[in-house]
Design a protein around this motif. Structure first.
Motif, mmCIF file in Angstrom:
data_model
loop_
_atom_site.group_PDB
_atom_site.id
_atom_site.type_symbol
_atom_site.label_atom_id
_atom_site.label_comp_id
_atom_site.label_asym_id
_atom_site.label_seq_id
_atom_site.Cartn_x
_atom_site.Cartn_y
_atom_site.Cartn_z
ATOM 1 N N MET A 259 12.817 -22.092 -18.343
ATOM 2 C CA MET A 259 13.132 -23.344 -19.023
ATOM 3 C C MET A 259 12.989 -24.524 -18.080
ATOM 4 O O MET A 259 12.476 -25.588 -18.462
ATOM 5 C CB MET A 259 14.547 -23.279 -19.604
ATOM 6 C CG MET A 259 14.677 -22.369 -20.816
ATOM 7 S SD MET A 259 16.400 -21.965 -21.239
ATOM 8 C CE MET A 259 17.140 -23.595 -21.379
ATOM 9 N N ALA A 260 13.437 -24.376 -16.834
ATOM 10 C CA ALA A 260 13.320 -25.461 -15.858
ATOM 11 C C ALA A 260 11.863 -25.799 -15.588
ATOM 12 O O ALA A 260 11.494 -26.980 -15.458
ATOM 13 C CB ALA A 260 14.032 -25.076 -14.559
ATOM 14 N N ASP A 261 11.014 -24.775 -15.519
ATOM 15 C CA ASP A 261 9.586 -25.013 -15.297
ATOM 16 C C ASP A 261 8.948 -25.735 -16.482
ATOM 17 O O ASP A 261 8.085 -26.600 -16.311
ATOM 18 C CB ASP A 261 8.860 -23.682 -15.061
ATOM 19 C CG ASP A 261 9.134 -23.115 -13.678
ATOM 20 O OD1 ASP A 261 9.448 -23.909 -12.769
ATOM 21 O OD2 ASP A 261 9.035 -21.893 -13.513
ATOM 22 N N VAL A 279 15.614 -28.946 -26.572
ATOM 23 C CA VAL A 279 15.239 -27.918 -25.593
ATOM 24 C C VAL A 279 14.746 -26.668 -26.311
ATOM 25 O O VAL A 279 13.739 -26.058 -25.923
ATOM 26 C CB VAL A 279 16.437 -27.582 -24.681
ATOM 27 C CG1 VAL A 279 16.146 -26.345 -23.829
ATOM 28 C CG2 VAL A 279 16.776 -28.775 -23.800
ATOM 29 N N TYR A 280 15.450 -26.280 -27.354
ATOM 30 C CA TYR A 280 15.075 -25.096 -28.135
ATOM 31 C C TYR A 280 13.648 -25.226 -28.659
ATOM 32 O O TYR A 280 12.840 -24.295 -28.552
ATOM 33 C CB TYR A 280 16.067 -24.914 -29.285
ATOM 34 C CG TYR A 280 15.681 -23.843 -30.281
ATOM 35 C CD1 TYR A 280 15.949 -22.509 -30.024
ATOM 36 C CD2 TYR A 280 15.044 -24.172 -31.478
ATOM 37 C CE1 TYR A 280 15.589 -21.518 -30.936
ATOM 38 C CE2 TYR A 280 14.679 -23.204 -32.393
ATOM 39 C CZ TYR A 280 14.960 -21.876 -32.114
ATOM 40 O OH TYR A 280 14.594 -20.904 -33.016
ATOM 41 N N ALA A 322 23.785 -30.849 -23.903
ATOM 42 C CA ALA A 322 22.464 -31.291 -23.462
ATOM 43 C C ALA A 322 22.198 -30.769 -22.066
ATOM 44 O O ALA A 322 23.118 -30.403 -21.330
ATOM 45 C CB ALA A 322 22.373 -32.812 -23.491
ATOM 46 N N LEU A 323 20.920 -30.717 -21.708
ATOM 47 C CA LEU A 323 20.524 -30.406 -20.337
ATOM 48 C C LEU A 323 20.255 -31.714 -19.618
ATOM 49 O O LEU A 323 19.496 -32.561 -20.098
ATOM 50 C CB LEU A 323 19.268 -29.530 -20.321
ATOM 51 C CG LEU A 323 19.468 -28.055 -20.657
ATOM 52 C CD1 LEU A 323 18.154 -27.308 -20.513
ATOM 53 C CD2 LEU A 323 20.524 -27.418 -19.769
ATOM 54 N N GLN A 324 20.879 -31.868 -18.452
ATOM 55 C CA GLN A 324 20.762 -33.107 -17.688
ATOM 56 C C GLN A 324 20.028 -32.834 -16.390
ATOM 57 O O GLN A 324 20.367 -31.921 -15.644
ATOM 58 C CB GLN A 324 22.156 -33.673 -17.401
ATOM 59 C CG GLN A 324 22.151 -34.961 -16.591
ATOM 60 C CD GLN A 324 23.537 -35.562 -16.506
ATOM 61 O OE1 GLN A 324 24.115 -35.993 -17.509
ATOM 62 N NE2 GLN A 324 24.100 -35.582 -15.301
#
Length: 411
Positions: A259-261, A279-280, A322-324
């Motif tokens: 996911m980070a990539d 993100v999903y 959320a992803l920050q």
């Protein structure tokens, strides 16, 4: 009869250094795949041995692909650089010999005949489990020789005889027939490839081609306003997505790295905070046919901060998840929102979440959270009226200060 010379220490060093090479990894510590390379197995708690000794490559994870054996250090473990060895150098694999007890090591015997006819070898020690699964799969890979160039399925690249121009192939019906034949060919490739490991290895090149075509077609369907974003997402297509079968108990940790990539290059375009629904969608679009459930995305997101990745899960006061990104700063965000409110106030207007979402290129839900952050910091004041919720620069502190000053001046 001449007696073969005993292997020298220099020969052992040459064998180790020739087979193991440093490998290129992503910022999320996921190995970069070679052309047509597919991950087959990920095993934890594996040590690389040299002369039966650990040489700085202690307990880490081993990723077995169709082309290589890749070792990388465990999180918080040895600081050794990740290394990889090509399966093209390996002649065979077997359980390392041991006198009385069952060995936990696997020996990879190299093709070059050195040391007076003895097979040079490198060893892996499996501390927990996974030795048998690794040995089974690497044996199949060595038999298949999947690293050698293979010709892709012609049905996916070249037109068939039926595709030659004719009155039946012309027009809309002809185009539909061609698309249907292509979809059927892709379906046969995917079904055959994922039926078992042998088929996956044999069809790796075709599977990668199908996934790339899938990403391109989805991107082509997008509007002109999303052309740049579509191009970015297409370039991030994950041709070898991590699965439970591949990673086992490390599935969510490996998914977090993946996911980070996927999300890292999108920060400049979409902002440093991405809601989990966004993100999903982005991650599953990049993964193609290997979709992840919302529960898996959430579990992986919870691990990202602890893995030292560029993203971490954040929960706003409203409960929004959320992803920050590590580059995010609430102070800079409050400054931007405040400037927007001041500019609209000068025109006699209030600031709405919709305007913030348009300017910051984020969802309206996230824009509402940004406005509340600025309000909590005392930078904005809300006005709930018939026209809905609007925000204005908070002038109350200045008004109070002015009144206090007047009180001091007046006798």
């Amino acid at each position: 009869m001449a007696v073969p010379a005993a292997p020298s220490q220099q020969d052992d060093v040459d064998t180790f250094n020739t087979f193991w090479r440093e490998v290129d990894f992503t910022t999320a510590m996921r190995p970069r795949m070679l052309e047509d390379e597919v991950e087959v197995l990920i095993t934890q708690e594996v040590t690389v041995l040299h002369n039966e000794r650990t040489v700085g490559y202690g307990k880490g994870s081993v990723t077995l692909t169709t082309h290589r054996v890749i070792w990388q250090p465990a999180e918080g473990g040895d600081m050794a650089a990740p290394i990889a060895g090509g399966l093209g150098r390996v002649a065979r694999a077997d359980v390392a010999q041991r006198t009385f007890k069952k060995s936990s090591k696997v020996s990879l015997y190299l093709r070059n005949q050195l040391n007076g006819g003895e097979e040079p070898e490198v060893k892996l020690r499996f501390h927990h489990r996974g030795r048998d699964a690794f040995l089974e799969k690497v044996t199949v890979l060595l038999e298949r020789e999947a690293w050698k160039p293979k010709v892709a399925d012609a049905s996916l690249t070249k037109p068939s005889a039926d595709d030659a121009f004719s009155t039946t192939s012309a027009g809309i019906k002809g185009i539909i027939r061609q698309q249907e034949r292509l979809r059927n060919a892709e379906k046969r490739v995917v079904n055959a490839a994922f039926s078992d490991l042998d088929s996956l290895i044999a069809k790796a090149k075709d599977v990668v081609q199908v996934i790339e075509r899938f990403s391109q077609e989805k991107g082509a369907a997008a509007g002109a306003d999303h052309e740049k974003l579509s191009a970015i997402v297409q370039s991030l297509g994950v041709s070898s997505p991590v699965t439970r079968e591949l990673a086992g108990g490390a599935f969510h940790a490996e998914l977090a790295r993946e996911m980070a990539d996927v999300l890292g290059p999108l920060v400049e375009r979409l902002g440093s905070v991405l809601t989990l629904p966004d993100v999903y969608c982005l991650v599953n679009r990049a993964r193609g046919t290997e979709l992840c459930s919302p529960e898996d995305i959430l579990k992986a997101a919870k691990l990202m901060g602890g893995l030292g990745l560029e993203f971490a899960l954040r929960e706003f006061d409203s409960g929004l998840l959320a992803l920050q990104h590590t580059s995010h700063r609430d102070e800079q965000l409050r400054d931007r929102v405040t400037v927007m409110a001041e500019e609209l106030h000068a025109l006699g207007q209030g600031l709405r979440a919709m305007v913030v979402a348009r300017e910051l290129r984020c969802s309206v839900t996230l824009a509402a959270q940004y406005l509340e952050l600025a309000e909590q910091a005392g930078r904005l004041a809300r006005d709930e009226g018939p026209e809905g919720l609007q925000f204005y620069p908070n002038l109350f502190p200045a008004f109070v200060a002015a009144r206090e000053l007047d009180d001091e001046i007046q006798p």
